[in-house]
Write a protein that holds these residues in place. Structure first.
Motif, PDB file in Angstrom:
ATOM      1  N   LYS A   1       0.372  -1.156   0.167  1.00 35.80           N
ATOM      2  CA  LYS A   1       0.067   0.114  -0.053  1.00 35.80           C
ATOM      3  C   LYS A   1       0.702   1.045   0.447  1.00 35.80           C
ATOM      4  O   LYS A   1       0.040   2.275  -0.878  1.00 35.80           O
ATOM      5  CB  LYS A   1      -0.494  -0.310   1.242  1.00 35.80           C
ATOM      6  CG  LYS A   1      -1.842  -1.085   1.347  1.00 35.80           C
ATOM      7  CD  LYS A   1      -3.110  -0.588   2.036  1.00 35.80           C
ATOM      8  CE  LYS A   1      -2.132  -0.547   3.794  1.00 35.80           C
ATOM      9  NZ  LYS A   1      -2.159  -2.780   3.654  1.00 35.80           N
ATOM     10  N   THR A   2       1.932   1.121   0.227  1.00 40.25           N
ATOM     11  CA  THR A   2       2.242   2.614   0.648  1.00 40.25           C
ATOM     12  C   THR A   2       2.779   2.902  -0.684  1.00 40.25           C
ATOM     13  O   THR A   2       3.149   4.044  -1.044  1.00 40.25           O
ATOM     14  CB  THR A   2       4.141   1.848   1.829  1.00 40.25           C
ATOM     15  OG1 THR A   2       3.833   1.627   2.724  1.00 40.25           O
ATOM     16  CG2 THR A   2       4.879   2.579   1.776  1.00 40.25           C
ATOM     17  N   ALA A   3       2.752   2.067  -1.380  1.00 42.54           N
ATOM     18  CA  ALA A   3       3.684   2.375  -3.073  1.00 42.54           C
ATOM     19  C   ALA A   3       2.853   2.790  -4.214  1.00 42.54           C
ATOM     20  O   ALA A   3       2.492   3.536  -4.660  1.00 42.54           O
ATOM     21  CB  ALA A   3       4.590   1.207  -3.470  1.00 42.54           C
TER      22      ALA A   3
ATOM     23  N   ILE B   1       4.022  -2.937  13.538  1.00 45.29           N
ATOM     24  CA  ILE B   1       4.949  -4.890  13.266  1.00 45.29           C
ATOM     25  C   ILE B   1       4.963  -4.423  11.808  1.00 45.29           C
ATOM     26  O   ILE B   1       3.806  -5.261  11.369  1.00 45.29           O
ATOM     27  CB  ILE B   1       5.150  -5.669  13.909  1.00 45.29           C
ATOM     28  CG1 ILE B   1       5.398  -5.659  15.363  1.00 45.29           C
ATOM     29  CG2 ILE B   1       6.571  -6.437  12.969  1.00 45.29           C
ATOM     30  CD1 ILE B   1       5.145  -7.300  16.589  1.00 45.29           C
ATOM     31  N   ASP B   2       6.007  -4.596  11.161  1.00 43.18           N
ATOM     32  CA  ASP B   2       5.903  -4.124  10.255  1.00 43.18           C
ATOM     33  C   ASP B   2       7.687  -4.714   8.987  1.00 43.18           C
ATOM     34  O   ASP B   2       8.232  -4.797   8.311  1.00 43.18           O
ATOM     35  CB  ASP B   2       5.752  -3.284   9.416  1.00 43.18           C
ATOM     36  CG  ASP B   2       4.963  -2.778   8.259  1.00 43.18           C
ATOM     37  OD1 ASP B   2       4.272  -3.518   7.859  1.00 43.18           O
ATOM     38  OD2 ASP B   2       4.577  -1.615   8.002  1.00 43.18           O
ATOM     39  N   VAL B   3       7.119  -6.236   9.732  1.00 48.70           N
ATOM     40  CA  VAL B   3       8.931  -7.254   9.360  1.00 48.70           C
ATOM     41  C   VAL B   3       8.459  -7.921   8.912  1.00 48.70           C
ATOM     42  O   VAL B   3       7.464  -8.775   8.871  1.00 48.70           O
ATOM     43  CB  VAL B   3       9.488  -7.532  11.054  1.00 48.70           C
ATOM     44  CG1 VAL B   3      10.332  -8.339  10.557  1.00 48.70           C
ATOM     45  CG2 VAL B   3       9.896  -6.761  12.094  1.00 48.70           C
TER      46      VAL B   3
ATOM     47  N   LEU C   1      -4.719   8.894   4.616  1.00 48.49           N
ATOM     48  CA  LEU C   1      -4.852   7.728   6.164  1.00 48.49           C
ATOM     49  C   LEU C   1      -4.804   6.683   5.748  1.00 48.49           C
ATOM     50  O   LEU C   1      -5.536   5.495   5.273  1.00 48.49           O
ATOM     51  CB  LEU C   1      -6.551   8.202   6.779  1.00 48.49           C
ATOM     52  CG  LEU C   1      -7.384   9.083   6.456  1.00 48.49           C
ATOM     53  CD1 LEU C   1      -9.190   9.240   6.759  1.00 48.49           C
ATOM     54  CD2 LEU C   1      -6.509   9.988   7.549  1.00 48.49           C
ATOM     55  N   ASP C   2      -3.090   6.005   6.386  1.00 48.60           N
ATOM     56  CA  ASP C   2      -2.724   5.028   5.987  1.00 48.60           C
ATOM     57  C   ASP C   2      -3.253   4.201   7.416  1.00 48.60           C
ATOM     58  O   ASP C   2      -3.264   4.601   8.357  1.00 48.60           O
ATOM     59  CB  ASP C   2      -1.095   5.084   5.989  1.00 48.60           C
ATOM     60  CG  ASP C   2      -0.621   3.264   5.594  1.00 48.60           C
ATOM     61  OD1 ASP C   2      -1.967   2.220   4.844  1.00 48.60           O
ATOM     62  OD2 ASP C   2       0.110   3.163   5.841  1.00 48.60           O
ATOM     63  N   GLU C   3      -3.242   2.671   6.917  1.00 55.59           N
ATOM     64  CA  GLU C   3      -4.062   1.979   7.889  1.00 55.59           C
ATOM     65  C   GLU C   3      -5.473   2.252   8.910  1.00 55.59           C
ATOM     66  O   GLU C   3      -5.076   2.755  10.241  1.00 55.59           O
ATOM     67  CB  GLU C   3      -2.677   1.326   9.032  1.00 55.59           C
ATOM     68  CG  GLU C   3      -1.388   1.122   8.476  1.00 55.59           C
ATOM     69  CD  GLU C   3      -1.319  -0.715   8.017  1.00 55.59           C
ATOM     70  OE1 GLU C   3      -2.747  -1.251   8.865  1.00 55.59           O
ATOM     71  OE2 GLU C   3      -0.152  -1.266   7.259  1.00 55.59           O
ATOM     72  N   ALA C   4      -6.326   2.862   8.253  1.00 58.31           N
ATOM     73  CA  ALA C   4      -7.299   3.275   8.757  1.00 58.31           C
ATOM     74  C   ALA C   4      -7.846   2.767   9.884  1.00 58.31           C
ATOM     75  O   ALA C   4      -8.386   3.189  11.255  1.00 58.31           O
ATOM     76  CB  ALA C   4      -7.801   4.483   7.534  1.00 58.31           C
TER      77      ALA C   4
HETATM   78 MG    MG Z   1       1.663   0.039   5.124  1.00 53.99          MG
END
Ligand code: MG
Ligand code: ADP
Length: 633
Positions: free
Chosen positions: A53-55, A306-308, A152-155
């Motif tokens: 989603k970031t990209a 945690i985004d590993v 709004l990321d991870e709303a």
């Molecule tokens: Mg993300």
């Protein structure tokens, strides 16, 4: 629409994408990027964690902002400091050829004046946590009155964490005619409310089904008595030497307790919860990222950040109160196109919760058996053997070899191997030899089969097959089906000749008829696949994963080569981070006498330091150098 170029991205971004090694856009990227590039619109995108989603919002934002201006044009709100930093770093990577780009992260727990200074220098994009953002707006340290894009990321997570009011407040300082892009893994009422309130006829895109867990993740549950929960957890860890996991508990107290107990028992564990200082949390997360911690015990709130990638297992030590939370938990694994396993340890009274989660994720759970002593000893032994086989020789040892060789002058190779492996094996063996079966039968479900391994034919004690070890596993991209196919093909065997295929992280087991043994071993004598030697050995165990009563009888294997005969051949294989009792003992390193009982109360990983013959005073004699697998697999 297959390439980033076709999505309409400019050369600077394509150049960076190429550097990053992204080959094809993910689903959410393929859907969102062209829409966002083409027009100024509001957008609601539903996609699981790890789908890129970031990209999906980052690329369009980077392309659309005016880099020559120093005005803040884009604001990204995300729930935690961790995520905020991650997004900032990703955006910097994506925009590394966009000359003059300035992305600034704003989050609590760090100097506010420094952040304000960075913003003043001219940040086109600000990535912020809601709390700190609100604070800085109030103190006139940041100006979002001219932004054109708000993300709004991870709303859902932001709302879960109680940021509704902060978000409302922040957005009231932004222009009405901006575009708002909302990204969320799930769509609970709160999220659709916020969409209604702040957005004008947003374009909606959904990747996968709404509220559905990613299907890269398989879901398993283990039925035990409540009092056996901890023992069950340890067995699951022992049966998966390569485990790199997040373990979820319901409360901070339980989180701390389980982590402490694991550390005490010799595992590489750490706790992550809200009672720790920011500094402590950073330290734990750093160790986890470096894989110095294999088992991170966390609360739901603390784990938000945690985004590993590469997490192999999520273990629900306790189920969450809200079934929706389960999706967030299991989404920590199966990221970036990899597969993962989400395990749940439950007591009988919680089975109905499993059913309601199944409805939400739209996927079935498999009832699996807590591994028994034999399973664990076997896995651990082969894991160590595999590791020894793949170990690069450290020539610092050479200077001591004369005396060591003298010591073993009269020991044959066979005996030496047996002794060497007994050092570790005996510990597990003794620990588990009197252990009980922890499984409870579930009369209400039944019929569930072991999915991770190939149940194949049901073998009784008259079984006339041999069990084999093979040094390829999940790491090499196999699951039981593809490994079975691979074996059938290269060995030119029939449909049912290979069975009970059980794929672990860096190695696997399978069964085949005894009469095929000669052929199989001969075939693998010098077999190279993708440039490396594939090693196959006969295992003493009959295998069968869950059928404990069926396996004690019979000679099992035998064969020309005993399971201890590991020929040191072939090149070193990358990976091999399996850890046979090599867990460093961080934290409590004492050796207090403790309860000893047959019910897993201490732990096999806990070597008795007073034992004679311990080569080193610390217990990291087998601790491998941990390799970060991020992006290089
Ligand atoms: Mg993300
Ligand atoms: P999400 O925000 O959906 O949880 P991220 O944006 O954090 O997911 O991406 C997860 C991982 O996948 C990151 O390591 C990222 O660099 C990587 N990634 C993103 N897009 C691609 C792509 N198209 N190809 C390969 N890897 C990608």
């Amino acid at each position: 629409m297959n390439t980033f170029k076709e999505l309409g991205l400019n050369e600077d971004l394509l150049h960076a994408i190429n550097d990053l090694g992204f080959e094809t856009p993910s689903d959410v990227q393929a859907k969102a990027i062209p829409i966002l590039l083409e027009k100024d619109t509001d957008l609601v995108a539903l996609a699981q964690t790890g789908t890129g989603k970031t990209a999906a919002f980052g690329f369009p934002m980077l392309q659309k902002i005016d880099i020559n201006s120093r005005t803040t044009q884009g604001l990204i709100l995300s729930p935690t400091r961790e995520l905020c930093l991650q997004i900032t770093n990703e955006l910097k990577l994506y925009g590394k050829y966009c000359k003059g780009l300035n992305v600034v992260a704003i989050y609590g727990g760090a100097s506010i004046s420094e952040q304000a200074r960075d913003v003043k220098r001219g940040a086109q994009i600000v990535v912020a946590t809601p709390g700190r953002m609100k604070d800085m707006i109030k103190r006139n340290m940041v100006d979002i009155s001219k932004i054109e894009y708000a993300v709004l990321d991870e709303a859902d997570e932001m709302l879960n964490m109680g940021f509704y009011e902060d978000i409302t407040d922040i957005l009231s300082h932004s222009p009405k005619d901006k575009s708002t892009w909302l990204f969320s893994a799930t769509m609970p009422k709160e999220v659709s409310n916020i969409a209604k309130k702040f957005m004008h006829t947003p374009v909606e895109i959904t990747v996968g089904n709404k509220n559905e867990g990613t299907n890269q993740v398989s879901h398993e549950y283990y039925l035990v008595n409540s009092r056996d929960r901890y023992s069950a957890l340890k067995r699951l860890a022992d049966a998966n030497p390569d485990i790199f996991s997040v373990i979820f508990c319901r409360t901070k107290r339980d989180t701390q307790k389980v982590a402490e107990q694991l550390i005490e028992d010799g595992y590489n564990a750490g706790a992550l919860h809200g009672d720790l200082s920011q500094n402590q949390r950073d330290m734990v997360m750093n160790s986890f990222r470096k894989k110095q911690i294999q088992m991170l015990v966390a609360t739901d709130v603390a784990a938000r950040g945690i985004d590993v990638d590469d997490i192999t297992h999520v273990i629900n030590y306790q189920l969450p109160d809200e079934p929706e939370i389960y999706t967030h938990r299991s989404g920590r694994t199966g990221r970036a196109g990899k597969t993962g396993i989400s395990m749940v340890i439950v007591s009988k009274s919680e089975i109905r919760k499993i059913k309601s989660i199944e409805r939400i994720i739209n996927q079935k759970f498999e009832l699996k058996q807590i591994p028994d002593s034999k399973d664990i000893c076997e896995v651990q032994l082969f894991s160590l053997a595999n590791k020894v086989h793949n170990t690069e020789i450290n020539h610092e040892i050479d200077q001591y070899l004369t005396s060591i060789n003298a010591l073993f002058e009269d020991t044959s190779k066979e005996e030496l191997i047996k002794k060497f492996f007994s050092v570790e094996f005996t510990r597990f063996y003794n620990y588990y030899k009197k252990s009980q079966n922890l499984n409870v039968t579930d009369s209400s479900r039944g019929g569930d089969r072991d999915r991770d391994s190939d149940g194949g034919r049901d073998y009784g004690s008259s079984d006339n097959s041999s069990r084999y070890f093979i040094n390829v596993g999940k790491k090499d991209g196999y699951d039981w089906m593809s490994l079975k196919d691979f074996l059938k093909e290269i060995l030119e065997l029939g449909r049912d000749d290979v069975f009970k295929v059980d794929v672990k992280e860096s190695f696997s087991f399978f069964n085949a008829e005894k009469e095929l043994q000669e052929k199989i071993l001969a075939f693998f004598q010098d077999f190279k696949h993708n440039g490396r030697f594939v090693n196959v050995e006969v295992s003493e165990d009959k295998g069968g994963g869950t059928s404990r009563n069926k396996r004690r009888s019979g000679s099992g294997g035998g064969g020309r080569r005993s399971s201890g005969d590991f020929k040191p051949r072939g090149e070193r294989r990358s990976g091999g981070k399996s850890d046979f009792g090599g867990r460093d003992r961080r934290g409590s390193g004492d050796s207090k006498p403790r309860r000893s009982s047959s019910s897993d109360s201490s732990g096999p990983n806990r070597k008795d330091r007073r034992a004679k013959g311990d080569f080193k005073p610390v217990e990291s004699s087998f601790s491998p150098p941990r390799r970060s697998r991020r992006k290089d697999d």
